[in-house]
Design a protein around this motif. Structure first.
Motif, short mmCIF file in Angstrom:
data_model
loop_
_atom_site.label_atom_id
_atom_site.label_comp_id
_atom_site.label_asym_id
_atom_site.label_seq_id
_atom_site.Cartn_x
_atom_site.Cartn_y
_atom_site.Cartn_z
N UNK A 112 3.08 6.19 13.68
CA UNK A 112 3.15 4.89 13.28
C UNK A 112 1.65 4.41 14.00
N UNK A 113 0.61 5.02 14.21
CA UNK A 113 -0.48 4.65 14.47
C UNK A 113 -1.47 4.76 13.33
N UNK A 114 -2.23 3.57 13.06
CA UNK A 114 -3.13 3.60 11.91
C UNK A 114 -4.38 3.54 12.32
N UNK A 115 -5.24 4.71 11.76
CA UNK A 115 -6.58 4.95 12.15
C UNK A 115 -7.51 5.15 10.90
N UNK B 27 -4.14 11.30 2.67
CA UNK B 27 -5.21 10.99 3.48
C UNK B 27 -6.66 11.82 3.12
N UNK B 28 -7.80 11.01 3.34
CA UNK B 28 -8.06 9.84 3.47
C UNK B 28 -7.55 8.89 2.39
N UNK C 23 -5.95 8.47 9.44
CA UNK C 23 -4.85 9.27 9.98
C UNK C 23 -3.71 8.03 10.14
N UNK C 24 -2.55 8.66 10.09
CA UNK C 24 -1.30 7.54 10.01
C UNK C 24 -0.14 8.46 10.82
N UNK D 200 0.75 -1.21 0.01
CA UNK D 200 -0.05 -0.09 -0.06
C UNK D 200 0.88 1.24 0.00
N UNK D 201 2.00 0.99 0.65
CA UNK D 201 2.80 2.29 0.75
C UNK D 201 2.13 3.47 1.38
N UNK D 202 1.54 3.15 2.39
CA UNK D 202 0.67 3.86 3.23
C UNK D 202 1.45 5.05 3.80
N UNK D 203 2.56 5.31 4.39
CA UNK D 203 3.04 6.11 4.94
C UNK D 203 3.12 7.57 3.64
N UNK D 204 3.15 7.17 2.37
CA UNK D 204 3.31 8.13 1.38
C UNK D 204 1.99 8.55 0.88
#
Length: 198
Positions: free
Chosen positions: A140-143, A82-83, A136-137, A75-79
């Motif tokens: 390092x907390x994924x919401x 959002x949302x 939200x990220x 997912x490459x989520x940090x990059x």
């Protein structure tokens, strides 16, 4: 699925939702019994050499009868802006999220993944059975939120509404020489558990 005893809703880290109309709130990892739940399952895995960028989240209820896990793949989520919603158009290669609900009271009544498995319920963004939104990220907390349908191999479905999650993760950089082989073994286990086609 029968209603379970809610966990302490004051906990900052949880998975909750209405599952076929049954409110379920999972706010523990039972890390005292399963230490890897706190150090390995709730983790971000990175390895640039093979394009690995996965996030795994897990929670159980206090009575240890229900478990829910999220598997965010490539997912490459940090990059991401959002949302961040899955599924979406123009997906990257293998970009998806899978949700697994385990009825722990029935585990062992049939081989997991078999046609008789009536305790593992899966949802997959790749076939639009679920939608997951990361809102939200931070730190390092994924919401986020989730909804849709989870299905067992016996054909039983669970409708999920008003799903919410907030889970703290650790970062596992598999490029590092200090990363233990235990993480590799657990990662391989995760891959075997995930169904190829839902």
């Amino acid at each position: 699925m029968s209603e379970c005893t809610p966990d302490d809703k004051a906990s900052p880290y949880f998975v909750s939702g209405d599952f076929d109309g049954v409110p379920i709130h999972l706010a523990t990892t039972h890390g005292n019994l399963y230490p890897s739940h706190d150090t390995t399952f709730n983790a971000q895995y990175y390895d640039t050499s093979i394009g690995l960028d996965n996030v795994y989240l897990i929670r159980r209820n206090n009575e240890n009868s229900i478990q829910i896990a999220f598997y965010f793949i490539n997912t490459r989520m940090p990059a991401k802006a959002l949302p961040y919603v899955l599924p979406h158009t123009n997906l990257d290669y293998c970009e998806n999220v899978q949700i697994e609900l385990l009825d722990l009271k029935k585990v062992g009544t049939a081989p997991q993944g078999s046609l008789q498995d009536n305790f593992s319920y899966w949802g997959y963004s790749g076939n639009n059975s679920i939608q997951v939104t990361v809102t939200d990220f931070t730190d390092n907390t994924v919401t986020g939120t989730f909804e849709g349908y989870l299905k067992s191999n016996t054909g039983t479905t669970i409708r999920v509404k008003n799903g919410r999650f907030r889970i703290k993760t650790v970062v596992v950089n598999r490029n590092s020489t200090t990363t233990s082989t235990a993480y590799q073994q657990l990662y391989n286990t995760f891959q075997k558990l995930q169904p190829a086609i839902l």
